[in-house]
Design an enzyme around this catalytic site. Sequence first.
Site, PDB file in Angstrom:
ATOM      1  N   ASN A 182      -0.361   5.468   5.294  1.00  0.00           N
ATOM      2  CA  ASN A 182      -1.640   5.769   5.948  1.00  0.00           C
ATOM      3  C   ASN A 182      -2.843   5.054   5.337  1.00  0.00           C
ATOM      4  O   ASN A 182      -3.948   5.558   5.382  1.00  0.00           O
ATOM      5  CB  ASN A 182      -1.912   7.290   5.938  1.00  0.00           C
ATOM      6  N   GLN A 210       8.903  -3.162   3.651  1.00  0.00           N
ATOM      7  CA  GLN A 210       9.726  -2.421   2.679  1.00  0.00           C
ATOM      8  C   GLN A 210      11.170  -2.298   3.147  1.00  0.00           C
ATOM      9  O   GLN A 210      12.068  -2.071   2.345  1.00  0.00           O
ATOM     10  CB  GLN A 210       9.125  -1.024   2.411  1.00  0.00           C
ATOM     11  N   ASP A 264       5.479  -6.592   9.487  1.00  0.00           N
ATOM     12  CA  ASP A 264       5.131  -5.207   9.167  1.00  0.00           C
ATOM     13  C   ASP A 264       6.385  -4.466   8.714  1.00  0.00           C
ATOM     14  O   ASP A 264       7.500  -4.904   8.980  1.00  0.00           O
ATOM     15  CB  ASP A 264       4.504  -4.525  10.392  1.00  0.00           C
ATOM     16  N   GLU A 265       6.204  -3.352   8.043  1.00  0.00           N
ATOM     17  CA  GLU A 265       7.321  -2.537   7.526  1.00  0.00           C
ATOM     18  C   GLU A 265       8.239  -3.366   6.631  1.00  0.00           C
ATOM     19  O   GLU A 265       9.462  -3.232   6.656  1.00  0.00           O
ATOM     20  CB  GLU A 265       8.130  -1.917   8.684  1.00  0.00           C
ATOM     21  N   SER A 316       0.855  -1.185   0.000  1.00  0.00           N
ATOM     22  CA  SER A 316       0.000   0.000   0.000  1.00  0.00           C
ATOM     23  C   SER A 316       0.888   1.231   0.000  1.00  0.00           C
ATOM     24  O   SER A 316       2.105   1.135   0.018  1.00  0.00           O
ATOM     25  CB  SER A 316      -0.879   0.021   1.252  1.00  0.00           C
ATOM     26  N   HIS A 335      -2.127  13.761  -8.837  1.00  0.00           N
ATOM     27  CA  HIS A 335      -1.917  14.795  -7.826  1.00  0.00           C
ATOM     28  C   HIS A 335      -0.518  14.736  -7.217  1.00  0.00           C
ATOM     29  O   HIS A 335       0.008  15.739  -6.759  1.00  0.00           O
ATOM     30  CB  HIS A 335      -3.033  14.724  -6.765  1.00  0.00           C
TER      31      HIS A 335
HETATM   32 ZN   LIG Z   1      -5.921  12.732  -6.690  1.00  0.00          ZN
END
Ligand SMILES: [Zn+2]
Length: 192
Positions: free
Chosen positions: A12, A90, A87-88, A9, A185
């Site tokens: 957050n 990466q 977890d973590e 993901s 964005h």
């Molecule tokens: Zn966007």
Amino acid sequence: MAKLYFNYSTMNAGKSTVLLQASHNYRERGMQTYLMTAAIDGRAGTGRIASRIGISEQADMFRPDDDVFAMIENRLNQGRVACVFIDEAQFLSDDQVWQLARAVDDLDVPVLAYGLRVDFRGKLFPGSAALLALADEMREVRTICKCGRKATMVIRQDENGNAITEGAQVQIGGNETYVSLCRKHWREAVGD
Ligand SMILES: [Zn+2]
């Protein structure tokens, strides 16, 4: 046959929450799980996997040079484990992801790794690159951009809200915040 799973993901998205819920589901049925997380500040020992919604669990910490196969084997020698959660992920090294693959294949224990796919520059983390290459199954933990589209990217912001486009992949103890965005964005935020 046990499998190596990679749940990826952006920041957050609630991946620690998903991990803790999945682990809880095993424990509720009387099965044991083994939780691991990265020792980001280099300390060994016991750490915690904490979710932003307020739940947390103890976890063994792995450092960059630790043999995670040996850690899992060690834990299995102390008793049966239905599933290993990381977890973590990466922050795993390439070698450590191969160690996880060996644990799955040779110790026959499922390993579920949860981690960020890309850093704030839009580059894969080494652990995530290796997991994308080696995992048997992959799943995306989704979150949304301010526009409502799926967020796949993250920006690092300084205290004035400006996007930082350079610097170390991992920043410890800074004042920066992270915002997850869709690619459009993200490109706008970094001035592309
Ligand atoms: Zn966007």
